[in-house]
Design a protein around this motif. Structure first.
Motif, mmCIF file in Angstrom:
data_model
loop_
_atom_site.group_PDB
_atom_site.id
_atom_site.type_symbol
_atom_site.label_atom_id
_atom_site.label_comp_id
_atom_site.label_asym_id
_atom_site.label_seq_id
_atom_site.Cartn_x
_atom_site.Cartn_y
_atom_site.Cartn_z
ATOM 1 N N UNK A 147 0.813 -1.252 0.056
ATOM 2 C CA UNK A 147 0.089 0.042 0.105
ATOM 3 C C UNK A 147 0.827 1.306 -0.064
ATOM 4 N N UNK A 148 1.989 1.291 0.813
ATOM 5 C CA UNK A 148 2.924 2.360 1.002
ATOM 6 C C UNK A 148 3.710 2.784 -0.305
ATOM 7 N N UNK A 149 3.783 1.502 -1.364
ATOM 8 C CA UNK A 149 4.535 1.874 -2.497
ATOM 9 C C UNK A 149 3.713 2.314 -3.458
ATOM 10 N N UNK A 150 2.449 1.959 -3.359
ATOM 11 C CA UNK A 150 1.596 2.576 -4.298
ATOM 12 C C UNK A 150 1.638 3.814 -5.266
ATOM 13 N N UNK A 151 1.744 4.938 -4.374
ATOM 14 C CA UNK A 151 2.083 6.162 -5.189
ATOM 15 C C UNK A 151 3.342 6.342 -5.855
ATOM 16 N N UNK A 152 4.407 5.523 -5.701
ATOM 17 C CA UNK A 152 5.627 5.767 -6.207
ATOM 18 C C UNK A 152 5.936 5.108 -7.494
ATOM 19 N N UNK A 153 6.899 5.629 -7.993
ATOM 20 C CA UNK A 153 7.748 6.744 -7.985
ATOM 21 C C UNK A 153 6.812 8.059 -8.113
ATOM 22 N N UNK A 154 6.971 9.022 -7.404
ATOM 23 C CA UNK A 154 6.281 10.128 -7.428
ATOM 24 C C UNK A 154 6.927 11.597 -7.731
ATOM 25 N N UNK A 155 6.406 12.675 -7.745
ATOM 26 C CA UNK A 155 7.230 13.968 -8.119
ATOM 27 C C UNK A 155 8.305 14.122 -7.336
ATOM 28 N N UNK A 156 8.142 13.753 -6.007
ATOM 29 C CA UNK A 156 9.157 14.120 -4.939
ATOM 30 C C UNK A 156 10.378 13.279 -5.210
ATOM 31 N N UNK A 157 9.969 11.778 -5.573
ATOM 32 C CA UNK A 157 11.068 10.689 -5.782
ATOM 33 C C UNK A 157 11.808 11.269 -7.246
ATOM 34 N N UNK A 158 11.175 11.845 -8.327
ATOM 35 C CA UNK A 158 11.776 12.297 -9.459
ATOM 36 C C UNK A 158 13.028 13.595 -9.027
ATOM 37 N N UNK A 159 12.393 14.233 -8.328
ATOM 38 C CA UNK A 159 13.204 15.474 -7.846
ATOM 39 C C UNK A 159 14.467 15.033 -7.087
ATOM 40 N N UNK A 160 14.211 14.100 -6.181
ATOM 41 C CA UNK A 160 15.339 13.437 -5.332
ATOM 42 C C UNK A 160 16.249 12.952 -6.427
ATOM 43 N N UNK A 161 15.838 12.055 -7.182
ATOM 44 C CA UNK A 161 16.814 11.430 -8.482
ATOM 45 C C UNK A 161 17.409 12.442 -9.121
ATOM 46 N N UNK A 162 16.980 13.579 -9.764
ATOM 47 C CA UNK A 162 17.344 14.580 -10.257
ATOM 48 C C UNK A 162 18.553 15.148 -9.601
ATOM 49 N N UNK A 163 18.285 15.635 -8.296
ATOM 50 C CA UNK A 163 19.235 16.235 -7.545
ATOM 51 C C UNK A 163 20.566 15.565 -7.142
ATOM 52 N N UNK A 164 20.039 14.371 -6.886
ATOM 53 C CA UNK A 164 21.214 13.186 -6.625
ATOM 54 C C UNK A 164 22.221 13.091 -7.738
ATOM 55 N N UNK A 165 21.761 12.938 -9.134
ATOM 56 C CA UNK A 165 22.483 12.735 -10.172
ATOM 57 C C UNK A 165 23.137 14.071 -10.793
ATOM 58 N N UNK A 166 22.424 15.190 -10.495
ATOM 59 C CA UNK A 166 23.119 16.349 -11.006
ATOM 60 C C UNK A 166 24.138 16.792 -10.321
ATOM 61 N N UNK A 167 24.287 16.353 -8.917
ATOM 62 C CA UNK A 167 25.416 16.577 -8.008
ATOM 63 C C UNK A 167 26.610 15.669 -8.402
ATOM 64 N N UNK A 168 26.402 14.492 -8.703
ATOM 65 C CA UNK A 168 27.474 13.670 -8.887
ATOM 66 C C UNK A 168 27.775 13.437 -10.306
ATOM 67 N N UNK A 169 26.965 14.057 -11.490
ATOM 68 C CA UNK A 169 27.458 13.809 -12.698
ATOM 69 C C UNK A 169 27.680 15.293 -13.124
ATOM 70 N N UNK A 170 27.121 16.203 -12.658
ATOM 71 C CA UNK A 170 27.219 17.402 -13.505
ATOM 72 C C UNK A 170 28.505 18.353 -12.858
ATOM 73 N N UNK A 171 28.800 18.047 -11.366
ATOM 74 C CA UNK A 171 29.757 18.997 -10.949
ATOM 75 C C UNK A 171 31.268 18.377 -10.906
ATOM 76 N N UNK A 172 31.334 17.490 -11.816
ATOM 77 C CA UNK A 172 33.052 17.088 -12.085
ATOM 78 C C UNK A 172 33.701 17.919 -12.950
#
Ligand SMILES: Cc1cc2nc3c(=O)[nH]c(=O)nc-3n(C[C@H](O)[C@H](O)[C@H](O)COP(=O)(O)O)c2cc1C
Length: 172
Positions: A147-172
């Motif tokens: 039940x808890x997994x049902x709304x995922x991935x949601x917009x917050x998950x997408x934003x978290x993924x974007x921010x995480x990968x921006x950090x490790x991929x684009x700041x090099x």
């Protein structure tokens, strides 16, 4: 510095594909995105950096993804997985450990990320019937996780993924 990035994903029901698409959008420089189903269309040696997305199966990356990772060497790898369980749970931590070990064997691991993903209703239905009923009984705890997994991935998950990968991929 790596400048040619391949996003490759394995997705049965679409969760991992969605996250892959959002990560791909934020990557700077030369890039390509492909489903693992179509990997034969490209030459992996044209890429030095890999963002590998998988769905979690039995506590690790799905089999096809594991086989793909084993074939890579001397690449930079950042992985992301989608799973039914809470990424912060012991189960989630073990997934990260197992996949990190696999990626680090012959390659340089540069990032790891997990995101919750809804569980296919067809799988849930099968869990309620023999023989899966014996292995994955639909206990109240399991039903809550589903039940808890049902709304995922949601917009917050997408934003978290974007921010995480921006950090490790684009700041090099
Ligand atoms: C056969 C099968 C096995 C699964 N095993 C696990 C598991 O061990 N742990 C977990 O947290 N989620 C598990 N899941 C849930 C999926 O990993 C999750 O729903 C994922 O987001 C599916 O990604 P996809 O939509 O890209 O296929 C399993 C799903 C299936 C269909």
């Amino acid at each position: 510095m790596a400048n040619n990035t391949l996003v490759v994903y394995s997705s049965l029901t679409g969760n991992t594909k969605m996250v892959a698409g959002r990560i791909y959008e934020i990557i700077e420089g030369e890039k390509r995105i492909i489903s693992l189903n179509d990997i034969k269309e490209i030459n992996v040696d044209d890429f030095d950096r890999f963002v590998i997305g998988f769905w979690v199966d039995k506590g690790t990356a799905d089999k096809r993804t594991r086989e793909f990772i084993k074939k890579l060497s001397q690449k930079e790898i950042a992985f992301f997985g989608t799973l039914g369980a809470d990424p912060e749970s012991d189960h989630g931590r073990k997934v990260v450990e197992r996949v990190s070990e696999l990626c680090s064997k012959n390659n340089t691991l540069i990032g790891k990320f997990l995101c919750r993903g809804k569980i296919d209703p067809k799988l849930v239905e099968r869990m309620g019937k023999f023989p899966l009923k014996l292995v994955h009984p639909l206990t109240p705890e399991r039903l809550k996780r589903i039940e808890d997994a049902k709304p995922h991935p949601n917009e917050e998950d997408f934003k978290n993924a974007e921010n995480y990968f921006k950090d490790i991929l684009n700041n090099k």
